[in-house]
Design a protein around this motif. Structure first.
Motif, PDB file in Angstrom:
ATOM      1  N   ILE A  74       0.835  -1.207   0.000  1.00 11.43           N
ATOM      2  CA  ILE A  74       0.000   0.000   0.000  1.00 11.43           C
ATOM      3  C   ILE A  74       0.872   1.262   0.000  1.00 11.43           C
ATOM      4  O   ILE A  74       0.580   2.235  -0.706  1.00 11.43           O
ATOM      5  CB  ILE A  74      -0.944  -0.022   1.225  1.00 11.43           C
ATOM      6  CG1 ILE A  74      -1.972  -1.150   1.060  1.00 11.43           C
ATOM      7  CG2 ILE A  74      -1.642   1.321   1.410  1.00 11.43           C
ATOM      8  CD1 ILE A  74      -2.733  -1.492   2.320  1.00 11.43           C
ATOM      9  N   ILE A 105      -5.274   4.047   5.247  1.00 16.10           N
ATOM     10  CA  ILE A 105      -6.224   2.933   5.236  1.00 16.10           C
ATOM     11  C   ILE A 105      -7.137   3.010   6.454  1.00 16.10           C
ATOM     12  O   ILE A 105      -8.339   2.739   6.363  1.00 16.10           O
ATOM     13  CB  ILE A 105      -5.482   1.583   5.190  1.00 16.10           C
ATOM     14  CG1 ILE A 105      -4.550   1.527   3.978  1.00 16.10           C
ATOM     15  CG2 ILE A 105      -6.484   0.429   5.143  1.00 16.10           C
ATOM     16  CD1 ILE A 105      -5.227   1.739   2.645  1.00 16.10           C
ATOM     17  N   SER A 131      -9.917   5.244   5.746  1.00 14.33           N
ATOM     18  CA  SER A 131     -10.949   4.634   4.901  1.00 14.33           C
ATOM     19  C   SER A 131     -11.741   3.577   5.664  1.00 14.33           C
ATOM     20  O   SER A 131     -12.898   3.310   5.337  1.00 14.33           O
ATOM     21  CB  SER A 131     -10.302   3.985   3.666  1.00 14.33           C
ATOM     22  OG  SER A 131      -9.707   4.960   2.827  1.00 14.33           O
ATOM     23  N   ILE A 187      -9.084  -2.062   3.882  1.00  7.54           N
ATOM     24  CA  ILE A 187      -8.432  -2.091   2.571  1.00  7.54           C
ATOM     25  C   ILE A 187      -9.485  -2.061   1.465  1.00  7.54           C
ATOM     26  O   ILE A 187      -9.328  -1.351   0.463  1.00  7.54           O
ATOM     27  CB  ILE A 187      -7.530  -3.333   2.453  1.00  7.54           C
ATOM     28  CG1 ILE A 187      -6.362  -3.238   3.459  1.00  7.54           C
ATOM     29  CG2 ILE A 187      -6.979  -3.481   1.037  1.00  7.54           C
ATOM     30  CD1 ILE A 187      -5.509  -4.475   3.554  1.00  7.54           C
ATOM     31  N   ALA A 200     -10.741   1.351   1.034  1.00 11.94           N
ATOM     32  CA  ALA A 200      -9.732   2.209   0.406  1.00 11.94           C
ATOM     33  C   ALA A 200      -9.695   2.026  -1.103  1.00 11.94           C
ATOM     34  O   ALA A 200      -9.436   2.975  -1.855  1.00 11.94           O
ATOM     35  CB  ALA A 200      -8.358   1.917   1.004  1.00 11.94           C
ATOM     36  N   LEU A 222      -6.663   3.623  -2.722  1.00  8.25           N
ATOM     37  CA  LEU A 222      -5.743   2.592  -3.196  1.00  8.25           C
ATOM     38  C   LEU A 222      -6.073   2.289  -4.657  1.00  8.25           C
ATOM     39  O   LEU A 222      -7.211   1.932  -4.989  1.00  8.25           O
ATOM     40  CB  LEU A 222      -5.894   1.331  -2.331  1.00  8.25           C
ATOM     41  CG  LEU A 222      -4.859   0.222  -2.492  1.00  8.25           C
ATOM     42  CD1 LEU A 222      -3.456   0.732  -2.205  1.00  8.25           C
ATOM     43  CD2 LEU A 222      -5.186  -0.951  -1.567  1.00  8.25           C
ATOM     44  N   LEU A 226      -2.646  -2.539  10.177  1.00  5.48           N
ATOM     45  CA  LEU A 226      -3.763  -2.246   9.279  1.00  5.48           C
ATOM     46  C   LEU A 226      -5.057  -2.798   9.866  1.00  5.48           C
ATOM     47  O   LEU A 226      -5.041  -3.807  10.579  1.00  5.48           O
ATOM     48  CB  LEU A 226      -3.516  -2.873   7.907  1.00  5.48           C
ATOM     49  CG  LEU A 226      -2.416  -2.238   7.045  1.00  5.48           C
ATOM     50  CD1 LEU A 226      -2.019  -3.183   5.922  1.00  5.48           C
ATOM     51  CD2 LEU A 226      -2.868  -0.905   6.480  1.00  5.48           C
TER      52      LEU A 226
END
Length: 407
Positions: free
Chosen positions: A243, A276, A279, A282, A285, A291, A318
Motif C-alpha cells: 500500500i 487505510i 478509509s 483495505i 480504500a 488505493l 492495518l
C-alpha cells in the motif's frame, strides 16, 4: 521383551522408509527382526516388508511404534481405533494420537475412515453420529469429543518417491541448494501451476514484504488479476508496504523505481497505514479511490480472499490484520484444505505456519534467499516442500514468463 509386528509397503527403499525404520528402532533402544521382505524389480513395482519390533517395556515399545507410524509404518495386527472422551475443553486424553500431515485413515466399526482436514500436530476426533473422522487442533477440542488414543487402528500413507524421477513434483522434497539449475526448476514449477489451473485447482500464495522491497509486487498483482492466485496469506508488513508503494511510491522509505532513499521515508509506512485507517479497511480504500494498484488492490478488485495474520512487532497494524493468533489460524484453516498448490515466498514465519497446516499431498514451493527458511520447514516436518534458494526479485518475473510461455 514386548513385541509387535509391523508392515511397510510402497517405494520403501527409494523413499528410505525401510532404513529410517531400522534407525528409529535402534535409536530408541529397541530391536527388530525382518520376517519377510519383497523388493519390487520394475520402476512401477512396490516393495513390502514385515518386521517384528521388540522393546524392554510396553511404554518403550509404544514410543517406537508411535514414531514409526509418523513415517507410514502400519501395525500388522489390525485393531479398531481406541476412543476416549476429552475430559474438558482444550484438553486431550492421555496417550492421544498426534497426527502427521500425511493422508491418514482410522479403523472405526469395521470401516477405514479418512481423516478430514489433516494437518500435523493435532488430534483425531470421531463424530460417532456421522461416523466420520476429523483432524482437530487442541484449541478446538470440546469436552466429550471422542479422541483417538494410541496408534492401533491408525494407518498413515506418505507420498511415495517413484523411481526414474524426471520432474521436481513427481516427488516433492526439501533438498536445499543455491546451486541448483534455476531455469529447469522454474519450468517444472510453471508446468505444475498450469496443470493445476487447467484442472480447476486452487493455488495459495504466502508472501513477505521483500516482494515489495525488490519491486516484484507488480508480478504478484498480475498473477492475482489473471486468476493464478486463489487466496493470499501474509502479515501486516506485505500489505503495508504494498500500500505504501502505491500511495507514496516507496517501500520502507526507499523509492521502488530508483532505489534512492526518500527524505522522511522512514515514516511512509505509517502514513500508508493511517490512510487505510481513515478509509476503514483495505476494501473501502479501493472503493473510495485511496488505493489504486498493487497486490491488495487486485485482491479486492478480483474478489480473492486474503488472511493477514499479525505479530507482536507490527506497526499499526492495518485494520484488516487479525491480531489474535487463534483467530488467524482458524481463518487460514478455512482455505488450506482446499488448495492444490502453495507458494511460500520470502517469509520464514508465515511459511512455517502455513506449512504446518498443509497436507503433505499439496504441491508446495518455498522461495527464499535464506536457505534456513526451507531447512526449518523440513525440520518441522514439511519435507514435501520444494526449496528454491534465490532472490525473489529475480525468481518471480522468471516464473511469470515461464507460466506464459508455450514451452
Amino acid at each position: 521383551m514386548f513385541k509387535r509386528e509391523i508392515e511397510l509397503s510402497g517405494h520403501i527403499i527409494d523413499s528410505l522408509v525401510l532404513s529410517k525404520t531400522f534407525d528409529i528402532v535402534m535409536d530408541k533402544g529397541g530391536d527388530f527382526e525382518v520376517l519377510d521382505i519383497s523388493v519390487g524389480k520394475n520402476k512401477s513395482d512396490i516393495s513390502r516388508a514385515k518386521m517384528a519390533v521388540y522393546a524392554e517395556n510396553l511404554d518403550k515399545l509404544n514410543e517406537i511404534l508411535d514414531e514409526l507410524s509418523a513415517i507410514g509404518v502400519s501395525i500388522a495386527e489390525i485393531k479398531e481405533a481406541k476412543l476416549v472422551p476429552s475430559p474438558k475443553d482444550k484438553v486431550l486424553p492421555e496417550g492421544f494420537y498426534s497426527t502427521t500431515h500425511h493422508t491418514t485413515h482410522v479403523l472405526y466399526k469395521g470401516n477405514w475412515l479418512m481423516v478430514h482436514d489433516i494437518e500435523m500436530d493435532c488430534a483425531v476426533v470421531i463424530d460417532e453420529e456421522k461416523e466420520e473422522a476429523y483432524c482437530r487442533p487442541i484449541g478446538s477440542i470440546k469436552k466429550g469429543d471422542m479422541v483417538v488414543v494410541g496408534i492401533d487402528g491408525v494407518k498413515v500413507s506418505r507420498p511415495q518417491k517413484p523411481r526414474g524421477k524426471t520432474n521436481a513434483f513427481e516427488f516433492m522434497n526439501s533438498d536445499v541448494s543455491s546451486e541448483k539449475p534455476l531455469m529447469s526448476t522454474v519450468k517444472d514449477i510453471a508446468a505444475e501451476v498450469k496443470r493445476i489451473k487447467a484442472n480447476g485447482g486452487k493455488i495459495a500464495f504466502v508472501g513477505g514484504p521483500a516482494i515489495v522491497h525488490t519491486g516484484s509486487q507488480g508480478v504478484v498483482a498480475n498473477l492475482i488479476k489473471e486468476g493464478y492466485i486463489d487466496v493470499l496469506f501474509a502479515g501486516n508488513a506485505l500489505a503495508t508496504h504494498d500500500i505504501e508503494c502505491d500511495i507514496l511510491g516507496t517501500s520502507l522509505g526507499i523509492n521502488v523505481k530508483t532505489g534512492e532513499i526518500v527524505t522522511n521515508g522512514h515514516s511512509h509506512h505509517m502514513r500508508a497505514i493511517n490512510k487505510i485507517n481513515k478509509s476503514g479497511s483495505i476494501k473501502n480504500a479501493v472503493e473510495d479511490g485511496t488505493l489504486k494498484s498493487g497486490i491488495m488492490y487486485e485482491l479486492v478488485k478480483n474478489d480473492v480472499p486474503f488472511v493477514l495474520a499479525g505479530s507482536i512487532r507490527d506497526d499499526g497494524p492495518l485494520p484488516d490484520v487479525i491480531t489474535d493468533t487463534q483467530e488467524a489460524q482458524a481463518a487460514m484453516r478455512k482455505y488450506v484444505q482446499n488448495v492444490d498448490m502453495v507458494f511460500m515466498v520470502a517469509t520464514m514465519l508465515h511459511s512455517i505456519a502455513v506449512g504446518n497446516m498443509l497436507p503433505s499431498s499439496v504441491s508446495s514451493v518455498c522461495v527464499d534467499i535464506n536457505p534456513s527458511t526451507v531447512t526449518k520447514l523440513a525440520d518441522r516436518g514439511s519435507a514435501q516442500v520444494l526449496g528454491v534458494v534465490t532472490d525473489v526479485g529475480a525468481f518471480l518475473p522468471v516464473l511469470y514468463d515461464a507460466i506464459h510461455s508455450d514451452d
